[in-house]
Scaffold this active site. Structure first.
Site, PDB file in Angstrom:
ATOM      1  CG  PHE A   8     -14.534 -15.669  20.554  1.00 42.22           C
ATOM      2  CD1 PHE A   8     -13.466 -14.887  20.965  1.00 42.22           C
ATOM      3  CD2 PHE A   8     -14.647 -16.955  21.083  1.00 42.22           C
ATOM      4  CE1 PHE A   8     -12.532 -15.356  21.875  1.00 42.22           C
ATOM      5  CE2 PHE A   8     -13.719 -17.441  22.006  1.00 42.22           C
ATOM      6  CZ  PHE A   8     -12.659 -16.631  22.395  1.00 42.22           C
ATOM      7  CB  THR A  95     -17.928  -9.070  12.804  1.00 42.01           C
ATOM      8  OG1 THR A  95     -17.800  -7.783  12.180  1.00 42.01           O
ATOM      9  CG2 THR A  95     -18.429  -8.886  14.237  1.00 42.01           C
ATOM     10  CE  LYS A 124      -9.621  -7.906   5.275  1.00 41.60           C
ATOM     11  NZ  LYS A 124      -9.214  -9.199   4.729  1.00 41.60           N
ATOM     12  N   GLY A 205      -6.482 -21.905   5.584  1.00 38.67           N
ATOM     13  CA  GLY A 205      -7.130 -20.796   6.301  1.00 38.67           C
ATOM     14  C   GLY A 205      -6.709 -19.418   5.828  1.00 38.67           C
ATOM     15  CD  GLU A 208     -10.870 -12.161   3.459  1.00 35.96           C
ATOM     16  OE1 GLU A 208     -11.863 -11.791   4.084  1.00 35.96           O
ATOM     17  OE2 GLU A 208      -9.719 -12.088   3.916  1.00 35.96           O
ATOM     18  CE  LYS A 223      -5.602  -7.399   3.186  1.00 30.82           C
ATOM     19  NZ  LYS A 223      -5.130  -8.744   2.827  1.00 30.82           N
ATOM     20  N   GLY A 320      -3.570 -15.250   9.011  1.00 36.58           N
ATOM     21  CA  GLY A 320      -3.300 -16.307   9.993  1.00 36.58           C
ATOM     22  C   GLY A 320      -3.844 -15.934  11.360  1.00 36.58           C
TER      23      GLY A 320
HETATM   24  N1  HSE Z   1      -7.704 -13.488   2.652  1.00 35.00           N
HETATM   25  C1  HSE Z   1      -6.671 -12.557   3.016  1.00 35.00           C
HETATM   26  C2  HSE Z   1      -5.381 -12.979   2.335  1.00 35.00           C
HETATM   27  C3  HSE Z   1      -6.523 -12.543   4.513  1.00 35.00           C
HETATM   28  O1  HSE Z   1      -5.353 -14.046   1.728  1.00 35.00           O
HETATM   29  O2  HSE Z   1      -4.414 -12.248   2.379  1.00 35.00           O
HETATM   30  C4  HSE Z   1      -6.025 -11.283   5.088  1.00 35.00           C
HETATM   31  O3  HSE Z   1      -6.739 -10.149   4.686  1.00 35.00           O
END
Ligand code: HSE
Length: 338
Positions: A8, A95, A124, A205, A208, A223, A320
């Site tokens: 959360f 999480t 991921k 924000g 990571e 990814k 975001g």
């Molecule tokens: N830290 C990642 C980014 C967030 O900056 O794209 C989404 O995976």
């Protein structure tokens, strides 16, 4: 649809806000009445109510820095206990991502799917490392495993491929899959130094928890591995593909590229090479006339090369609170329809 939220943090709270905001629309437009029956968070505690948790109250508890366990009477179940004990239709695994081990999220997903609970995740780690196993486990238990938000957040790349481009053959995908590094490179084009740009990305924000995952390319590597395995049917591990980040790019190189009408972009690529599927992540110089050159800030983009339409490019947010929360809403609507 009874939901269990495991995690959360920013994404879980983003989803909760959307479930509150869109409750009427979900019911009226999609026949979807979502009730969150359990929340478990390693740091914020757990709460459980088979009749539905008051999400506004849960968000207020977190905002006030109070334990979620104070909301519904002292449940201290950890994630696995919660998954095992609670009767829910869908578990949202939210999480933190551990790209090397995929844990503890992979075990959470295994436990839910084994019970026949469908899963949606933005994590991921498990998706890059174990998507095939998890999809097979879901199928064997009459459940679904959906993960739209693992790549490009709520920008519907995976849905675009699965639904809208169905019937097309995809030979290559390449794009900007990490918002933090694209933000840093864009800021550096404007003359800011690397450290200040990284700090700003963290404050906004995007980054990571450990920014190495962004700047060294591991996030983009996870990814492209997800895309290789789920779109191209490969069985790649992240370590199978070359991965270079942006830490070696100097302001002088960025300036020289600009003088030459070019930009540096951290490009993630997956492509068919004969019978093989290959993937890579690394900085590339792109000409200012290239579609990816115009994608600045934390925005992501992906160009999909098809046999039917040629190149199709999708551009949108890749990170975001609300944007990633929305990816889960897309998955929930799909689960509701099916
Ligand atoms: N830290 C990642 C980014 C967030 O900056 O794209 C989404 O995976």
């Amino acid at each position: 649809m009874k939901l269990l939220l495991i995690g959360f943090g920013t994404v879980g709270q983003g989803l909760a806000e959307l479930l509150i905001e869109k409750a009427d629309e979900l019911k009226q437009e999609h026949g979807l009445d979502c009730t969150v029956v359990g929340i478990s968070d390693m740091l914020k505690g757990s709460c459980y109510d088979p009749n539905g948790i008051d999400l506004e109250a849960a968000l207020a508890k977190v905002e006030a820095g109070q334990a979620l366990s104070t909301l519904t009477g002292g449940f201290e179940w950890d994630a696995l206990e919660m998954i095992q004990k609670v009767d829910a239709d869908v578990m949202c695994e939210l999480t933190y991502t551990d790209i090397e081990t995929g844990q503890p999220a992979t075990d959470h997903i295994r436990a839910a799917l084994a019970k026949g609970m469908s899963v949606t995740t933005t994590n991921k780690g498990p998706t890059a490392l174990a998507s095939r196993e998890l999809m097979e486990l879901a199928a064997a238990n009459g459940a679904r495993f959906l993960f739209e938000g693992t790549v490009m957040a709520g920008t519907p790349l995976l849905n675009l491929i699965r639904e809208t481009l169905a019937g097309s053959e995809i030979s290559e995908m390449q794009g900007i899959l990490n918002g933090t590094t694209n933000f840093i490179l864009t800021r550096m084009e404007g003359g800011m130094d690397y450290a200040a740009a990284l700090t700003e990305a963290q404050e906004l924000g995007y980054a990571e928890a450990v920014p190495d995952a962004d700047v060294l390319g591991w996030d983009a590597l996870a990814k492209v591995t997800i895309l290789a395995n789920t779109v191209f049917g490969a069985s790649l591990e992240p370590d199978d593909s070359p991965c270079v980040g942006i830490t070696e790019i100097t302001p002088e190189q960025i300036e020289a590229a600009a003088a030459d009408g070019k930009k540096y972009k951290l490009v993630g690529r997956v492509w068919r090479d004969g019978a093989k599927v290959r993937a890579s992540v690394g900085p590339q110089l792109v000409d200012n006339s290239h579609p990816l050159a115009g994608v600045g800030g934390a925005t992501n983009a992906m160009t999909i090369t098809t046999d039917t339409l040629g190149d199709v490019t999708i551009v949108g947010p890749g990170a975001g609170r609300r944007e990633t929360g929305f990816s889960l809403l897309i998955d929930l609507i799909h689960l509701g329809r099916s």
